[in-house]
Design a protein around this motif. Structure first.
Motif, mmCIF file in Angstrom:
data_model
loop_
_atom_site.group_PDB
_atom_site.id
_atom_site.type_symbol
_atom_site.label_atom_id
_atom_site.label_comp_id
_atom_site.label_asym_id
_atom_site.label_seq_id
_atom_site.Cartn_x
_atom_site.Cartn_y
_atom_site.Cartn_z
ATOM 1 N N PRO A 317 0.818 -1.219 0.000
ATOM 2 C CA PRO A 317 0.000 0.000 0.000
ATOM 3 C C PRO A 317 0.844 1.258 0.000
ATOM 4 O O PRO A 317 0.345 2.344 0.325
ATOM 5 C CB PRO A 317 -0.762 -0.135 1.323
ATOM 6 N N ASP A 318 2.130 1.146 -0.362
ATOM 7 C CA ASP A 318 3.053 2.255 -0.128
ATOM 8 C C ASP A 318 2.757 3.493 -0.954
ATOM 9 O O ASP A 318 3.050 4.618 -0.513
ATOM 10 C CB ASP A 318 4.490 1.797 -0.369
ATOM 11 N N SER A 320 -0.197 4.728 -1.734
ATOM 12 C CA SER A 320 -1.234 5.470 -1.012
ATOM 13 C C SER A 320 -0.695 6.039 0.300
ATOM 14 O O SER A 320 -1.053 7.154 0.701
ATOM 15 C CB SER A 320 -2.440 4.567 -0.741
ATOM 16 N N ARG A 321 0.162 5.290 0.977
ATOM 17 C CA ARG A 321 0.772 5.802 2.210
ATOM 18 C C ARG A 321 1.606 7.048 1.912
ATOM 19 O O ARG A 321 1.563 8.034 2.654
ATOM 20 C CB ARG A 321 1.649 4.731 2.843
ATOM 21 N N LEU A 322 2.366 6.990 0.838
ATOM 22 C CA LEU A 322 3.215 8.124 0.472
ATOM 23 C C LEU A 322 2.372 9.346 0.129
ATOM 24 O O LEU A 322 2.660 10.465 0.570
ATOM 25 C CB LEU A 322 4.114 7.743 -0.704
ATOM 26 N N ALA A 324 -0.620 10.083 1.131
ATOM 27 C CA ALA A 324 -1.256 10.612 2.339
ATOM 28 C C ALA A 324 -0.256 11.391 3.175
ATOM 29 O O ALA A 324 -0.574 12.485 3.696
ATOM 30 C CB ALA A 324 -1.862 9.464 3.146
ATOM 31 N N TRP A 325 0.960 10.876 3.320
ATOM 32 C CA TRP A 325 1.959 11.579 4.122
ATOM 33 C C TRP A 325 2.322 12.919 3.490
ATOM 34 O O TRP A 325 2.405 13.942 4.176
ATOM 35 C CB TRP A 325 3.217 10.709 4.278
ATOM 36 N N HIS A 349 -3.443 0.588 -4.609
ATOM 37 C CA HIS A 349 -2.651 1.402 -3.675
ATOM 38 C C HIS A 349 -1.167 1.351 -3.972
ATOM 39 O O HIS A 349 -0.362 1.864 -3.185
ATOM 40 C CB HIS A 349 -2.938 0.944 -2.243
ATOM 41 N N LEU A 379 8.295 7.174 6.262
ATOM 42 C CA LEU A 379 7.468 5.961 6.220
ATOM 43 C C LEU A 379 8.303 4.691 6.144
ATOM 44 O O LEU A 379 7.740 3.593 6.067
ATOM 45 C CB LEU A 379 6.517 6.036 5.028
ATOM 46 N N ILE A 381 10.025 3.560 3.679
ATOM 47 C CA ILE A 381 9.856 2.895 2.392
ATOM 48 C C ILE A 381 11.234 2.749 1.747
ATOM 49 O O ILE A 381 11.972 3.739 1.602
ATOM 50 C CB ILE A 381 8.915 3.698 1.474
#
Length: 405
Positions: A317-318, A320-322, A324-325, A349, A379, A381
């Motif tokens: 899901p990275d 989408s995580r990126l 969002a951050w 994602h 994150l 990543i």
């Protein structure tokens, strides 16, 4: 605590950043739509739009988004039961083809998937099989915003000419006009569509259809064209309001006037070079990040990448995580992945996009890259080091050391 407070940066592939100069021109009282300066200002837009598209041909302005120009372009050249060929390598090529189907037009697809540029030889092969010349038009997206692939429209024209096929060549330049080099007349394009909200730096709401004499002839051969989409009264209006099939989009026109002034003050060659340099800076950063992680760009070949938008793959899901951050912690909004997989698929994602079109400069690009690099670190990543430095070197090399002391 969030570091996002301050001026946000919308780094999505449209709507693009609106220049303050454009917004100021739009912030005015409603004008008289029956006589006065508005008429002269509107008339001044057409030659300057032609300069951006590199054409001497007609242009019609519609109050619509890009999807509206899909319908406008088709409504004037094909009737229900006619046939078109659509070369597809992304979400928006599929969308234009779907619009044709909904208008009752038969559609033949030459599908290239999501990571390959359109192959003119495959299009020529399909045209050669059409010995009866039923295909009225060949349609292709110059830059499909979903995949960020830049297609060779001039090569398509050459393939059509070599095949001896009389079809019109139609190009969707919604994402590319004013960012990637496009030469309507030199490349032999008959119909080109664009919209206001990307390289033209004006809020969404204006659509443009550029029309060759051959396309005008095709329009005259049709038995009927719907009143709103008919381009004939728009390009040869008897009264001012015919240009818009009613009330003019006044404030959008004022904004467009300011945007065109900015474009021609800079010059098209300089604009194309600026977009190319900033895109190469982003790609250099992505190459560095990818050395120590899974990040990769959707189009492997730099020669076929757009200079306006870059589609990337990071793995779910990275992505989408990126995104969002970057938005919540740094005030930078990245684009979602589009058309790669259904939104309900967890793999969705793993895709995202960078928009770098229109009103963008070196410090905006470096800020975007630095933010993404910070997001990778925050994150945890996996990524290679030195992305921001690699981008800085590209920009430094292009700008040189000639600035005055």
């Amino acid at each position: 605590m969030s570091l996002a407070h301050g001026r946000p940066y919308l780094a999505i592939p449209g709507p693009s950043v609106m220049p303050d100069r454009v917004l100021r021109e739009m912030h005015r009282a409603a004008p008289n739509i029956y006589e006065g300066d508005l008429m002269d200002m509107t008339a001044s837009l057409y030659p300057d739009l032609r300069r951006v598209a590199r054409t001497e041909h007609s242009v019609a302005i519609y109050i619509c988004n890009g999807h509206g120009t899909w319908e406008a372009s088709l409504a004037n050249v094909a009737a229900p039961g006619d046939r078109v060929l659509v070369a597809v390598n992304g979400n928006f090529g599929k969308g234009w083809a779907d619009t044709a189907r909904k208008l009752g037009i038969e559609v033949e697809i030459v599908d290239h998937g999501l990571r390959e540029a359109i192959d003119p030889a495959r299009v020529a092969e399909a045209l050669a099989a059409d010995s009866a010349h039923r295909i009225k038009a060949v349609m292709a997206v110059h830059v499909d915003t979903s995949t960020s692939i830049r297609n060779d429209i001039a090569a398509l024209r050459r393939a059509m000419d070599e095949a001896g096929h009389p079809a019109l060549l139609m190009a969707d330049c919604i994402a590319s006009l004013g960012c990637d080099r496009f030469e309507m007349d030199a490349w032999g394009v008959d119909v080109m569509i664009a919209a206001s909200q990307k390289g033209l730096m004006t809020p969404p709401g204006l659509g443009f259809v550029f029309i060759s004499p051959k396309a005008e002839e095709a329009r005259r051969a049709l038995p009927r064209v719907s009143p709103y989409w008919d381009w004939a009264p728009r390009i040869a209006p008897e009264i001012y309001s015919n240009q818009f099939c009613g009330t003019a989009p006044t404030h959008h026109l004022f904004g467009l006037r300011a945007a065109l002034d900015m474009i021609h003050e800079e010059g098209m060659e300089n604009i194309w070079s600026r977009h190319e340099t900033l895109a190469r800076a982003l790609w250099a950063a992505c190459d560095a990040w990818g050395q120590g992680g899974v990040l990769e760009l959707n189009m492997p070949d730099p020669a076929r990448r757009s200079h306006a938008v870059t589609a990337a793959r990071l793995g779910p899901p990275d992505a989408s995580r990126l995104r969002a951050w970057c938005e919540t912690q740094a005030g930078v909004t990245l684009g979602i992945g589009l058309g790669m997989v259904p939104p309900t698929d967890p793999a969705w994602h793993g895709f995202f996009r960078f928009g770098h079109m229109g009103h963008i400069n070196a410090h905006m690009m470096l800020g975007l890259i630095g933010t993404v690099e910070a997001g990778f670190c925050a994150l945890d990543i996996a990524h290679g080091a030195g992305g921001a430095g690699a981008a800085a070197r590209v920009i430094a090399g292009a700008a040189g050391g000639n600035a005055s002391a």
